[in-house]
Scaffold this active site. Sequence first.
Site, PDB file in Angstrom:
ATOM      1  N   LYS A  15       0.843  -1.200   0.000  1.00  0.00           N
ATOM      2  CA  LYS A  15       0.000   0.000   0.000  1.00  0.00           C
ATOM      3  C   LYS A  15       0.883   1.257   0.000  1.00  0.00           C
ATOM      4  CE  LYS A  15      -3.838  -2.348   2.381  1.00  0.00           C
ATOM      5  NZ  LYS A  15      -4.645  -2.402   3.622  1.00  0.00           N
ATOM      6  N   TYR A  55     -12.157  -4.707  -3.400  1.00  0.00           N
ATOM      7  CA  TYR A  55     -12.650  -5.122  -2.089  1.00  0.00           C
ATOM      8  C   TYR A  55     -14.015  -5.795  -2.157  1.00  0.00           C
ATOM      9  CZ  TYR A  55      -8.675  -3.273   0.408  1.00  0.00           C
ATOM     10  OH  TYR A  55      -7.400  -3.074   0.882  1.00  0.00           O
ATOM     11  N   ARG A 120      -0.868 -14.742   4.576  1.00  0.00           N
ATOM     12  CA  ARG A 120      -1.679 -14.126   5.645  1.00  0.00           C
ATOM     13  C   ARG A 120      -0.994 -14.309   7.000  1.00  0.00           C
ATOM     14  NH1 ARG A 120      -5.980 -10.564   4.384  1.00  0.00           N
ATOM     15  NH2 ARG A 120      -6.614 -10.837   6.520  1.00  0.00           N
ATOM     16  N   THR A 126      -5.330  -7.632  10.737  1.00  0.00           N
ATOM     17  CA  THR A 126      -5.649  -6.362  10.086  1.00  0.00           C
ATOM     18  C   THR A 126      -5.204  -5.145  10.909  1.00  0.00           C
ATOM     19  OG1 THR A 126      -7.561  -7.414   9.066  1.00  0.00           O
ATOM     20  CG2 THR A 126      -7.568  -5.000   9.146  1.00  0.00           C
ATOM     21  N   ARG A 137       2.756  -6.513   9.786  1.00  0.00           N
ATOM     22  CA  ARG A 137       1.950  -5.469  10.421  1.00  0.00           C
ATOM     23  C   ARG A 137       2.286  -5.305  11.905  1.00  0.00           C
ATOM     24  NH1 ARG A 137      -3.699  -7.334   7.565  1.00  0.00           N
ATOM     25  NH2 ARG A 137      -3.602  -6.038   5.703  1.00  0.00           N
ATOM     26  N   ASN A 157      -1.871  -0.150   7.328  1.00  0.00           N
ATOM     27  CA  ASN A 157      -1.252  -1.425   7.705  1.00  0.00           C
ATOM     28  C   ASN A 157      -0.344  -1.985   6.606  1.00  0.00           C
ATOM     29  OD1 ASN A 157      -3.268  -2.156   5.973  1.00  0.00           O
ATOM     30  ND2 ASN A 157      -4.474  -3.296   7.475  1.00  0.00           N
ATOM     31  N   GLU A 171      -8.899 -11.782  -7.413  1.00  0.00           N
ATOM     32  CA  GLU A 171      -8.125 -10.541  -7.263  1.00  0.00           C
ATOM     33  C   GLU A 171      -6.992 -10.468  -8.302  1.00  0.00           C
ATOM     34  OE1 GLU A 171      -6.854 -10.101  -3.190  1.00  0.00           O
ATOM     35  OE2 GLU A 171      -8.918  -9.983  -2.456  1.00  0.00           O
TER      36      GLU A 171
HETATM   37  P1  ADP Z   1      -7.323  -7.222   5.616  1.00  0.00           P
HETATM   38  O1  ADP Z   1      -6.554  -6.177   4.844  1.00  0.00           O
HETATM   39  O2  ADP Z   1      -6.548  -7.678   6.822  1.00  0.00           O
HETATM   40  O3  ADP Z   1      -7.792  -8.358   4.771  1.00  0.00           O
HETATM   41  P2  ADP Z   1     -10.074  -6.225   5.574  1.00  0.00           P
HETATM   42  O4  ADP Z   1     -10.249  -6.904   4.263  1.00  0.00           O
HETATM   43  O5  ADP Z   1     -11.089  -6.515   6.637  1.00  0.00           O
HETATM   44  O6  ADP Z   1      -8.622  -6.472   6.199  1.00  0.00           O
HETATM   45  O7  ADP Z   1     -10.092  -4.630   5.367  1.00  0.00           O
HETATM   46  C1  ADP Z   1      -9.422  -4.058   4.292  1.00  0.00           C
HETATM   47  C2  ADP Z   1      -8.628  -2.852   4.750  1.00  0.00           C
HETATM   48  O8  ADP Z   1      -9.531  -1.836   5.213  1.00  0.00           O
HETATM   49  C3  ADP Z   1      -7.696  -3.090   5.947  1.00  0.00           C
HETATM   50  O9  ADP Z   1      -6.461  -3.636   5.589  1.00  0.00           O
HETATM   51  C4  ADP Z   1      -7.556  -1.689   6.502  1.00  0.00           C
HETATM   52  O10 ADP Z   1      -6.611  -0.919   5.762  1.00  0.00           O
HETATM   53  C5  ADP Z   1      -8.948  -1.091   6.270  1.00  0.00           C
HETATM   54  N1  ADP Z   1      -9.873  -1.223   7.419  1.00  0.00           N
HETATM   55  C6  ADP Z   1     -10.523  -2.333   7.825  1.00  0.00           C
HETATM   56  N2  ADP Z   1     -11.335  -2.077   8.874  1.00  0.00           N
HETATM   57  C7  ADP Z   1     -11.209  -0.752   9.151  1.00  0.00           C
HETATM   58  C8  ADP Z   1     -11.779   0.152  10.120  1.00  0.00           C
HETATM   59  N3  ADP Z   1     -12.680  -0.279  11.020  1.00  0.00           N
HETATM   60  N4  ADP Z   1     -11.406   1.440  10.115  1.00  0.00           N
HETATM   61  C9  ADP Z   1     -10.520   1.883   9.199  1.00  0.00           C
HETATM   62  N5  ADP Z   1      -9.952   1.105   8.260  1.00  0.00           N
HETATM   63  C10 ADP Z   1     -10.266  -0.194   8.214  1.00  0.00           C
HETATM   64 MG    MG Z   2      -9.226  -8.493   3.280  1.00  0.00          MG
END
Ligand code: ADP
Ligand code: MG
Length: 202
Positions: A15, A55, A120, A126, A137, A157, A171
């Site tokens: 990112k 997403y 992962r 996350t 992370r 992150n 993806e």
């Molecule tokens: P991951 O990246 O671990 O798979 P998710 O798919 O749940 O996590 O979410 C995608 C991204 O959205 C996260 O990596 C993070 O950057 C952001 N994110 C997730 N939940 C929140 C939140 N509650 N507030 C702000 N940003 C969030």
């Molecule tokens: Mg995810």
Amino acid sequence: MNTHPKHERTLIIVKPDGIQRGLIGEIINRYERVGLKLTALKMMIPTAEMVEKHYTLDPEWRMKTGLKSIKGYTDKGLKPPHADPLKVTEIVLEKLKEYLTSGPVIAMVWQGAHAAEIVRKLIGGTEPRSSDVGTIRGDFVLDSYAMSDSDGRAVRNLVHASGSAKEAEDEIAHWFKKEEIFDYKLLVEQIIYEKDLDGILE
Ligand code: ADP
Ligand code: MG
């Protein structure tokens, strides 16, 4: 279609904060040293549409992400900003578009046994505040749901990784054309995967 586990693939995106923090090499190194093979890599500034599509490829993502965020609050005895997980995700998605379009990102495809799961594991949870020590992370950043929400931005992150091998295939198709992905052998794969280690001794 070859079904040996060594053919599994996953998508990683460094990112914009990962690039700004000088962590491209560190992130690549972690996946290289575990034995995965890099099969595609490119730098780009994604559009907001690309981020939203990425997403929402998984129809369950909105619900899962909302529930995970709410749990991140309640596990610490804090009150989440909304009780409705879909409302939480709606806000997150808008912030994610700002976050991921703020500068260049690097998208990569990594291949190897259990690629999605291994990646992962090495990336960590996350929320950096609670992700494990030793993970990307956990080791290189310190953001939290509470701080990012009160500052009105996405959790920073450093890196994205597909949630499963199935999600990864969708993806990968979203970020890469077929001809941008390379099918090749790494000599070290013989040591990692082959039944016999003949050929080591002179
Ligand atoms: P991951 O990246 O671990 O798979 P998710 O798919 O749940 O996590 O979410 C995608 C991204 O959205 C996260 O990596 C993070 O950057 C952001 N994110 C997730 N939940 C929140 C939140 N509650 N507030 C702000 N940003 C969030
Ligand atoms: Mg995810």
